[in-house]
Design an enzyme around this catalytic site. Structure first.
Site, PDB file in Angstrom:
ATOM      1  N   PRO A 104       0.792  -1.233   0.000  1.00 49.60           N
ATOM      2  CG  PRO A 104      -0.991  -1.602   1.466  1.00 49.60           C
ATOM      3  CD  PRO A 104       0.308  -2.202   1.005  1.00 49.60           C
ATOM      4  CB  CYS A 105       0.823   4.047  -2.395  1.00 46.31           C
ATOM      5  SG  CYS A 105       1.372   2.931  -3.694  1.00 46.31           S
ATOM      6  N   PRO A 106      -0.549   4.642   0.563  1.00 47.12           N
ATOM      7  CG  PRO A 106      -2.875   4.454   0.871  1.00 47.12           C
ATOM      8  CD  PRO A 106      -1.676   3.698   0.347  1.00 47.12           C
TER       9      PRO A 106
END
Length: 426
Positions: free
Chosen positions: A86-88
């Site tokens: 995940p990038c967030p």
């Protein structure tokens, strides 16, 4: 190729990385993904038995140890552990919570390297992870992989350098066991850019649209980054305000998606131009040429999110080819220097047996900075690490205690967060 080079891909999404790696010669042992719609797409393109739906960090979904040297599949050494976690936690547009973001799986993924012992590792994320804010986090990752016996290196790569008509920087970590590391070289990025007009002109003109040639003049450059968005937001569009302005300059209406290309006599009064279809967006994300036969399942908005959140297949192919060459020991081994330092302050604290004074920390880190500047760097590190401070007279001393990230702890806050927010986690 007589040997089978197997890959386990975590957080596989809708298969951009999967497709690129398979074109590079890797065969999926597993592709693990949380999103139901993305899993349906993976099953439509990969053998259904290799696709696992669920939280990749849940031992009830799969057990990494089963694929390690002493596990059920230990007789089949894994060639590659790959994924786009995940990038967030790292995105510049977000809060950049890093290790304290319950969605962060990068540190957990790195821990699985020591469990599975693949010959190579490839993990990709957003450009934000390359920023000074995460220097300590990156140093921790490199130190961990070095302890596990791997040579690891980060590199910022650009989709446009792989023939993708899009401004899409990705920050990539590649690590290899020492035996193969000297055979690895990063793929070279091409300076010849494919434009949006090159990529989708035929699709926009398939019904004989009269405005095509004039549109091509505007679209003779690369696109802004395709943004897939999250489950929390509504319908599909092509990004935030700044991105919409960039799309407008390309003659594209970014306020949603079309179901079909323009008809012959269509005009777009008051609009910058036509809207794109999912097929066009997929081309701009790299699903063209040898990659264009990938099938996306589900409805329009779901398709767009799958495409927009993907790793461009040509980038995955380029990196996968480079890793494959190293695993096959093609060419001559080099003695290239691999940068292993991202944060000297973190390094000194990590190697210290106890507290380190401000002055000693600056000296041992080889820095020429003031004590107030050091404090700022310590405060930045504290966002990802537990660091305690001791004061003796006017002297401050620091001690690194622990990494805050989730690496599999049973009592970590990620578990409660995930149970409450599963339907919203992207």
């Amino acid at each position: 190729m007589s040997e089978t080079f197997e890959v386990i891909e975590i957080c596989a999404g809708a298969g951009g990385q999967a497709l690129g790696l398979e074109k590079a010669g890797f065969k999926h042992r597993l592709a693990i993904e949380l999103d139901h719609n993305a899993c349906a797409t993976l099953r439509a393109n990969l053998p259904s038995e290799v696709v696992i739906e669920g939280d990749v960090a849940d031992p009830d979904v799969w057990r990494p140890a089963d694929h390690g040297p002493d596990g059920e599949f230990g007789h089949r050494e894994l060639a590659l552990l790959a994924g786009g976690v995940p990038c967030p936690p790292f995105t510049i547009a977000g809060k950049q919570l890093g290790a304290t973001d319950e969605r962060d799986l990068f540190a957990w993924a790195v821990q699985q390297v020591d469990v599975i012992r693949p010959r190579a590792v490839m993990l990709e994320n957003v450009r934000g992870l390359s920023m000074p804010r995460f220097a300590g986090y990156r140093q921790h990752v490199l130190d961990q992989l070095t302890e596990f016996g791997y040579v690891a290196e980060w590199r910022l790569l650009h989709a446009a350098g792989f023939g993708v008509p899009q401004l899409r920087p990705r920050f990539v970590l590649v690590a290899l066991q020492q035996e193969y590391a000297d055979y690895f070289t990063w793929p070279e990025e091409s300076e010849d850019e494919v434009t949006v007009a090159d990529a989708i002109g035929d699709l926009l003109g398939k019904h004989g649209w009269k405005g095509l040639e004039e549109w091509k003049k505007k679209a003779a450059k690369i696109a802004p980054t395709i943004v897939g968005g999250s489950k929390k937001h509504g319908g599909a569009d092509l990004g935030p305000t700044r991105a919409k302005r960039a799309w407008a300059e390309l003659g594209v209406d970014a306020m949603g998606l079309a179901n079909d290309a323009p008809q012959r006599d269509d005009v777009f009064e008051g609009k910058p131009g036509p809207k794109l279809t999912n097929e066009m967006v997929a081309r701009i994300q790299g699903w063209s040429g040898e990659f264009e036969n990938w099938v996306f399942t589900g409805r329009k908005t779901s398709n767009y999110r799958q495409i927009g959140n993907a790793f461009p297949p040509p980038m995955a192919r380029g990196i996968g080819d480079a890793i494959m060459r190293a695993l096959m020991k093609e060419g001559s081994a080099s003695d290239r220097k691999v940068s292993q330092e991202h944060d000297p302050v973190y390094r000194v604290l990590r190697e210290a047996n106890g507290f380190v004074s401000s002055k000693a920390l600056i000296k041992e880190a080889g820095l020429e900075i003031s004590i107030p500047e050091l404090k700022k760097r310590i405060d930045m590190l504290r966002r990802d690490f537990h660091i305690i401070t001791e004061k003796q007279g006017s002297t401050l001393k620091y001690k690194l205690v622990a990494f805050k990230a989730f690496v599999g702890q049973g009592d970590h806050g990620r578990h409660e967060f995930f149970q409450k927010n599963r339907s919203k986690v992207s």
